[in-house]
Design a protein around this motif. Structure first.
Motif, PDB file in Angstrom:
ATOM      1  N   UNK A 143       0.810  -1.221   0.000  1.00 28.86           N
ATOM      2  CA  UNK A 143       0.000   0.000   0.000  1.00 28.86           C
ATOM      3  C   UNK A 143       0.841   1.267   0.000  1.00 28.86           C
ATOM      4  N   UNK A 144       1.984   1.226   0.663  1.00 25.95           N
ATOM      5  CA  UNK A 144       2.849   2.406   0.724  1.00 25.95           C
ATOM      6  C   UNK A 144       4.044   2.298  -0.212  1.00 25.95           C
ATOM      7  N   UNK A 145       4.087   1.233  -1.025  1.00 29.77           N
ATOM      8  CA  UNK A 145       5.157   1.081  -1.993  1.00 29.77           C
ATOM      9  C   UNK A 145       5.972  -0.168  -1.763  1.00 29.77           C
ATOM     10  N   UNK A 146       6.857  -0.472  -2.707  1.00 27.05           N
ATOM     11  CA  UNK A 146       7.713  -1.638  -2.606  1.00 27.05           C
ATOM     12  C   UNK A 146       7.157  -2.820  -3.370  1.00 27.05           C
ATOM     13  N   UNK A 147       7.745  -3.990  -3.124  1.00 27.34           N
ATOM     14  CA  UNK A 147       7.360  -5.201  -3.831  1.00 27.34           C
ATOM     15  C   UNK A 147       7.332  -6.375  -2.871  1.00 27.34           C
ATOM     16  N   UNK A 148       6.534  -7.373  -3.197  1.00 26.38           N
ATOM     17  CA  UNK A 148       6.471  -8.595  -2.398  1.00 26.38           C
ATOM     18  C   UNK A 148       6.210  -9.760  -3.334  1.00 26.38           C
ATOM     19  N   UNK A 149       7.112 -10.720  -3.334  1.00 27.20           N
ATOM     20  CA  UNK A 149       6.966 -11.909  -4.159  1.00 27.20           C
ATOM     21  C   UNK A 149       6.615 -13.074  -3.251  1.00 27.20           C
ATOM     22  N   UNK A 150       5.343 -13.424  -3.222  1.00 31.18           N
ATOM     23  CA  UNK A 150       4.881 -14.481  -2.323  1.00 31.18           C
ATOM     24  C   UNK A 150       4.558 -13.914  -0.958  1.00 31.18           C
ATOM     25  N   UNK A 151       3.540 -14.453  -0.328  1.00 32.95           N
ATOM     26  CA  UNK A 151       3.100 -13.956   0.973  1.00 32.95           C
ATOM     27  C   UNK A 151       4.180 -14.156   2.035  1.00 32.95           C
ATOM     28  N   UNK A 152       4.527 -13.076   2.724  1.00 33.54           N
ATOM     29  CA  UNK A 152       5.505 -13.139   3.806  1.00 33.54           C
ATOM     30  C   UNK A 152       5.373 -11.891   4.661  1.00 33.54           C
ATOM     31  N   UNK A 153       6.103 -11.860   5.758  1.00 34.74           N
ATOM     32  CA  UNK A 153       6.228 -10.641   6.543  1.00 34.74           C
ATOM     33  C   UNK A 153       7.663 -10.149   6.423  1.00 34.74           C
ATOM     34  N   UNK A 154       7.788  -8.885   6.102  1.00 31.88           N
ATOM     35  CA  UNK A 154       9.092  -8.201   6.048  1.00 31.88           C
ATOM     36  C   UNK A 154       9.279  -7.632   7.449  1.00 31.88           C
TER      37      UNK A 154
END
Length: 388
Positions: free
Chosen positions: A240-251
């Motif tokens: 929602x605030x930007x960036x990327x995510x490949x596959x569900x995870x927690x950063x």
């Protein structure tokens, strides 16, 4: 209330925006709005080399001349970068607004006087205002991994920066299990993104805080008290605030005194994280057990501040003695990876383990002694005082 403002738009304010290292004050014939002033502050303090996609100002509490909220430097979606975000406190003064961002002296000063900041928050914000942004030789966090104790998740991304390849390497990626992301330690939680999605920050004691990004079904937090293990959200791919995510995870990222701090050498959930030469390729140690990126981590729970984890440095066991040195009789052994309780410490014979040479010996709760060279405690010295 929230307003998204781009850097080109805020530039139109011209010389009317006066920004200092502490508070930001606007003084002009036609005073700028609170949102404009906060956005100008974002432009002043955000990383200059980061990719930007405008600003987001989220006013979540307001009472007369006072306001409290979050300020976010948005980043492009779909790129390996992440947003920056701060809590802020603002006060309307003659001719404009004073604004303090999280971690500054102005933030602590304004918080102390603000009617929209709770008594608990005033104390919490004061603690983190002036301390150094480093561990200072004490790597004890009192944190568990952000999922259920006794469960195992994968670590698809080893230590890396909050924004990906930036430094310090403050973050790891975690996924698996039932997907429920839980608070690593008790504290006070805030939703950072203005639409209430994706990003939770929990401010803990001892100057630490933790960030959790890419969540879905996350809690709505506005100074919400959470305990260790409280549900924060589910692993996801939210940007929602930007960036990327490949596959569900927690950063999952570690902060200290309002800045991201390297997660290396800190113990979280019984694992001591280590950096590789490149982002995402770090590993974690539990005693002599090593898990590389892509491996799995068992959540042992939080390590106590007077506990240690035995590290036989590749061996299976460590000898226990009746006194602080190899001149004392053997008193059994303790297995690699065992969590032990330390009663006190004393100088003895010198030994070299994974973390270097040490003449310190620790007396365990059963009265036996082991060399500190074969134990991770998070301190280069006694964790529970000196033995008589």
């Amino acid at each position: 209330m929230r307003v998204r403002l781009g850097s080109r738009w805020i530039a139109a304010l011209g010389a009317g925006v006066l920004i200092s290292a502490g508070a930001t004050t606007v003084a002009q014939s036609a005073p700028a709005s609170l949102e404009q002033v906060v956005s100008g502050k974002i432009d002043a303090v955000a990383k200059k080399n980061a990719k930007r996609a405008g600003n987001q100002v989220n006013v979540i509490r307001r009472d007369g001349d006072w306001a409290f909220g979050t300020a976010v430097a948005l980043t492009p979606r779909g790129e390996d970068t992440h947003p920056e975000g701060w809590l802020f406190v603002a006060r309307r003064v003659a001719g404009g607004w004073q604004v303090g961002f999280e971690g500054s002296a102005a933030f602590a000063e304004l918080s102390a006087a603000s009617p929209v900041v709770s008594a608990k928050e005033k104390s919490l914000f004061k603690q983190t205002a002036f301390a150094p942004q480093v561990a200072g030789g004490d790597y004890r966090t009192g944190m568990r991994l952000p999922f259920a104790v006794g469960h195992t998740w994968s670590m698809p991304g080893g230590s890396h920066g909050w924004a990906g390849t930036d430094t310090p390497y403050s973050a790891i990626d975690l996924a698996g299990g039932n997907g429920q992301v839980l608070a690593a330690r008790g504290g006070t939680a805030y939703t950072m993104c203005g639409n209430g999605r994706g990003w939770i920050r929990v401010i803990h004691d001892r100057g630490y805080s933790t960030d959790y990004y890419h969540l879905f079904n996350n809690i709505a937090a506005n100074g919400t008290a959470v305990s260790a293990g409280s549900f924060l959200g589910n692993i996801g791919t939210d940007v929602s605030c930007g960036g990327a995510a490949s596959g569900a995870h927690v950063h999952f990222a570690l902060r200290q005194n309002s800045a991201y701090v390297g997660i290396a050498n800190h113990n979280v959930g019984g694992w001591v994280f280590q950096n590789a030469s490149t982002a995402y390729n770090g590993w974690a140690l539990h005693g002599s057990t090593q898990r590389n990126a892509g491996g799995s981590l068992y959540n042992y729970g939080a390590l106590g501040f007077t506990q240690g984890i035995m590290d036989a440095f590749g061996g299976g066991t460590v000898n226990k003695r009746t006194g602080p040195g190899t001149g004392y009789a053997l008193a059994g052994s303790v297995a690699d990876g065992t969590t032990v309780n330390i009663s006190c410490s004393k100088s003895g014979t010198t030994h070299t383990g994974r973390w270097g040479a040490s003449s310190l010996w620790n007396r365990l709760s059963d009265g036996t002694w082991v060399s500190d060279a074969y134990m991770w405690t998070g301190l280069n010295g006694p964790v529970n005082g000196t033995c008589p």
